[in-house]
Design a protein around this motif. Structure first.
Motif: not given
Length: 116
Positions: A74-80
Motif C-alpha cells: 500500500g505504501v509503495t502504491m501510494f508513493c508511485f
C-alpha cells in the motif's frame, strides 16, 4: 524634474554590521530545485523510470523473503501514484523532486526496517 544629487551624506555612512546567512536545509533544497527548473521533464522521466524499475519490486521482495506485512504494498502504491499524479497534474519542480526523494527515503527505511 528630478535631479541627480552627487553630494549626499547618506552615501558616506558605513555599514558596520555583518550579514550572516543562515541557510537551512529547506533553503538549500529550494535553491537546488529552482536551478533544475529547465529540466522538469527529465526529472519526471527519471522519477517514473526509477520508481518502476527499482522501487516497485521492493514490496514483492520484502513480502516474499522477509514476511513483511501487506501495508508495504500500500505504501509503495501510494508513493508511485502520488508521483504520477503530481507530475501529470502540472506541479512544480520542487514538488517533483520532493516526492521523488521522499519516495526513495520511505522505501529505504522500509528495506532497513524489514531486512535488519
Amino acid at each position: 524634474m528630478a535631479t541627480l544629487k552627487t553630494i549626499s551624506t547618506s552615501n558616506w555612512a558605513t555599514d558596520t554590521h555583518t550579514n550572516t546567512q543562515h541557510t537551512t536545509l529547506k533553503d538549500r533544497f529550494n535553491a537546488f530545485a529552482d536551478s533544475q527548473k529547465d529540466r522538469h521533464t527529465l526529472w519526471f522521466m527519471v522519477s517514473l523510470i526509477f520508481m518502476g524499475v527499482m522501487i516497485l519490486p521492493v514490496p514483492a521482495v520484502l513480502m516474499y523473503y522477509f514476511n513483511a506485512p501487506i501495508i508495504v504494498l500500500g505504501v509503495t502504491m501510494f508513493c508511485f501514484f502520488a508521483n504520477i499524479i503530481a507530475n501529470m497534474g502540472g506541479e512544480g519542480i520542487r514538488t517533483t523532486i520532493f516526492f521523488f526523494a521522499a519516495s526513495v527515503l520511505i522505501h529505504l527505511a522500509m528495506i532497513l526496517a524489514f531486512v535488519i
